[in-house]
Design an enzyme around this catalytic site. Structure first.
Site, PDB file in Angstrom:
ATOM      1  N   GLU A 274      59.847  30.759 -61.746  1.00 48.20           N
ATOM      2  CA  GLU A 274      60.878  30.648 -60.710  1.00 48.20           C
ATOM      3  C   GLU A 274      61.596  31.987 -60.525  1.00 48.20           C
ATOM      4  OE1 GLU A 274      61.155  28.012 -58.815  1.00 48.20           O
ATOM      5  OE2 GLU A 274      59.583  27.035 -59.987  1.00 48.20           O
ATOM      6  N   TRP A 277      59.259  33.971 -58.399  1.00 50.59           N
ATOM      7  CA  TRP A 277      59.361  33.545 -56.996  1.00 50.59           C
ATOM      8  C   TRP A 277      60.566  34.212 -56.323  1.00 50.59           C
ATOM      9  CZ3 TRP A 277      56.393  31.423 -53.500  1.00 50.59           C
ATOM     10  CH2 TRP A 277      55.373  30.530 -53.843  1.00 50.59           C
ATOM     11  N   TRP A 305      58.057  23.197 -30.544  1.00 46.64           N
ATOM     12  CA  TRP A 305      58.918  22.211 -31.203  1.00 46.64           C
ATOM     13  C   TRP A 305      59.601  21.319 -30.171  1.00 46.64           C
ATOM     14  CZ3 TRP A 305      57.897  22.374 -36.178  1.00 46.64           C
ATOM     15  CH2 TRP A 305      57.599  23.584 -36.796  1.00 46.64           C
ATOM     16  N   ASN A 340      65.271  20.950 -55.880  1.00 42.68           N
ATOM     17  CA  ASN A 340      64.220  21.699 -55.188  1.00 42.68           C
ATOM     18  C   ASN A 340      63.097  20.808 -54.660  1.00 42.68           C
ATOM     19  OD1 ASN A 340      63.116  24.364 -54.390  1.00 42.68           O
ATOM     20  ND2 ASN A 340      61.438  23.750 -55.725  1.00 42.68           N
ATOM     21  N   TRP A 358      61.874  24.887 -37.802  1.00 45.13           N
ATOM     22  CA  TRP A 358      62.329  25.147 -39.173  1.00 45.13           C
ATOM     23  C   TRP A 358      63.594  25.993 -39.207  1.00 45.13           C
ATOM     24  CZ3 TRP A 358      62.590  30.263 -40.637  1.00 45.13           C
ATOM     25  CH2 TRP A 358      61.846  31.183 -39.893  1.00 45.13           C
ATOM     26  N   TRP A 381      61.699  27.572 -46.482  1.00 47.00           N
ATOM     27  CA  TRP A 381      61.542  26.898 -45.197  1.00 47.00           C
ATOM     28  C   TRP A 381      60.224  27.268 -44.525  1.00 47.00           C
ATOM     29  CZ3 TRP A 381      63.393  22.882 -42.685  1.00 47.00           C
ATOM     30  CH2 TRP A 381      64.550  22.268 -43.191  1.00 47.00           C
TER      31      TRP A 381
END
Length: 474
Positions: A274, A277, A305, A340, A358, A381
């Site tokens: 993590e 990341w 969208w 998460n 998004w 996202w």
């Protein structure tokens, strides 16, 4: 020896603070600690009241810690370039030290500040502190930035093991430094902001407490069981350090060192991943700044969208009729934080069930999350929307019902945040609309009256999403 100004930003701590330690070392402890509140960061649609309150709490604790050591925090408000030049003049400082930030906004701001200070004949030095590895330190064999996480993390882990980052103690401060005037550290209301969200407390001491507890290998819920437990939102099995890492009340180097001290097991390695990341998404935002406002893969800017505002409002308020989605949104709306696993579920639901851009979800998360971080929020996202690096393939669409059944099988998480469903049997907790009318009455939750029916049919929307993405793929 003239003093040096340390400009606090996303490093609101005294332990293991690279630029602060360097300033104290070079000046013999003659440091003027400064924080400048830039109104651009607390105004506009991206402002997060809970995040701002967390920052103010952290600043108050930072000031208290400095005072215990014979110093204090100078709080100013305004344009950093203007205020820093004033402070150098007021204090006779030789210059300003700070730790680097990597968002497009921060890079532009810091470049202007550095240029102005140096043109005026002052030192202006910045340092790596926010990350384990900076933007150009982990590269492909061709010397390019990685755009896929797995090979990035492999190289990141290799470099971290070969040259572990060094942590530094709290510096000594000279007692005879003349301090300039300071504004009082404001409350949230002083800034014209209000929040009813119950976020975790700010401050370095809380960060240190969380890190100690999480890396205590005897804990039932901690790093020793992280790999499996992290996916179950009903368990207190995550570190909750994300907000502290964002604002710098926790040192990422201390976090890595504490994890490594716990051994080399798969659970420890999962949490270290993590941290990798976190670095990965920061270097993506740095090398590809267009992701701040558009898709990493530009072709996906062509997605048509639907952006139905009623559906978006239902998602924001946690009344979609899908319990795991609603529980997650209500958790964020009340606590300024979301598990998460649930961030992935709610993001997938917004983009691929509701067919909503998004970027609208990213902005709403920005406004609500105490740990809102431009790089991580954007990366997550875009992953969920299938538009970014390491993107979830567009044809892989989370089923909100099966996700709830898999990761909240007894419904503990749902019942905590959706009290209307507290009496619903486990077998129906993630699809309460399937209960008979009699059972609904017995449970005190009539679907459509006490709790909404699903606002969309997942099976139908899945096919519509595949068609929507398929047009772009063509």
């Amino acid at each position: 020896m003239p003093p040096l100004i340390h400009w606090f930003r996303r490093d609101l701590r005294l332990n293991d603070n690279t630029a602060l330690s360097a300033a104290a070392s070079q000046s013999g402890g003659a440091v003027v600690p400064v924080f400048i509140l830039d109104d651009r960061l607390i105004s506009g649609e991206t402002a997060g009241p809970a995040r701002t309150r967390f920052m103010l709490e952290s600043l108050r604790e930072l000031d208290a810690g400095l005072r215990q050591r014979g110093s204090r925090l100078i709080f100013r408000r305004g344009d950093p370039q203007t205020e820093l030049l004033k402070l150098v003049h007021e204090t006779g400082a030789a210059g300003v030290f700070w730790n680097r930030d990597y968002t497009p906004f921060a890079i532009r701001r810091d470049s202007r500040v550095k240029q102005a200070l140096r043109e005026a004949g002052h030192q202006a030095e910045s340092f790596k502190d926010l990350v384990i590895f900076e933007m150009g330190e982990v590269k492909t064999n061709e010397g390019k930035p990685f755009t896929v996480y797995t090979p990035y993390s492999r190289r990141w882990r290799q470099q971290a093991s070969e040259a572990p980052p060094v942590t530094q103690a709290v510096p000594q401060f000279a007692a005879d430094v003349a301090m300039p005037d300071s504004l009082p550290i404001p409350d949230l209301a002083d800034l014209g902001m209000h929040s009813e969200q119950r976020a975790i407390p700010g401050g370095e001491s809380h960060a240190q407490q969380l890190l100690r507890e999480f890396t205590d290998t005897q804990q039932q819920y901690g790093i020793s069981h992280y790999k499996e437990q992290r996916n179950f939102p009903g368990l207190p099995a995550t570190s909750r350090l994300s907000a502290h890492l964002h604002i710098g009340t926790a040192s990422v180097r201390q976090c890595l060192a504490a994890a490594v001290a716990c051994g080399d097991g798969s659970d420890v390695q999962a949490w270290i991943g993590e941290l990798a990341w976190r670095d990965f998404y920061m270097q993506i935002l740095y090398h590809f700044p267009h992701v701040a406002t558009s898709a990493f893969r530009p072709a996906f800017n062509g997605l048509q969208w639907e952006n139905d505002q009623q559906l978006f409002a239902a998602w924001c308020e946690g009344r979609t009729g899908y319990p795991i989605v609603d529980a997650a949104m209500r958790q964020m709306n009340t606590e300024a934080w979301m598990h998460n696993r649930c961030r992935m579920i709610t993001a997938s639901f917004l983009c691929k069930d509701l067919l909503i851009d998004w970027r609208l979800g990213e902005l709403y998360f920005w406004q609500k999350l105490v740990d809102g971080d431009k790089a991580a929020n954007n990366g997550g996202w875009q992953w969920a929307a299938g538009t970014g690096t390491d993107a979830q393939p567009f044809f892989r669409i989370f089923n909100p019902t099966s996700q709830g059944q898999q990761f909240d099988p007894q419904g503990a998480y749902v019942r905590r945040y959706v009290p209307e469903l507290v009496r619903v049997p486990d077998s129906f907790i993630h699809e309460p609309w399937k209960m008979s009318a009699n059972l609904q009455e017995q449970c005190g939750v009539v679907i459509g009256r006490d709790y909404p029916a699903p606002i969309v049919d997942h099976a139908v929307q899945r096919q519509r999403a595949l068609a929507l993405y398929g047009q772009v793929k063509k």
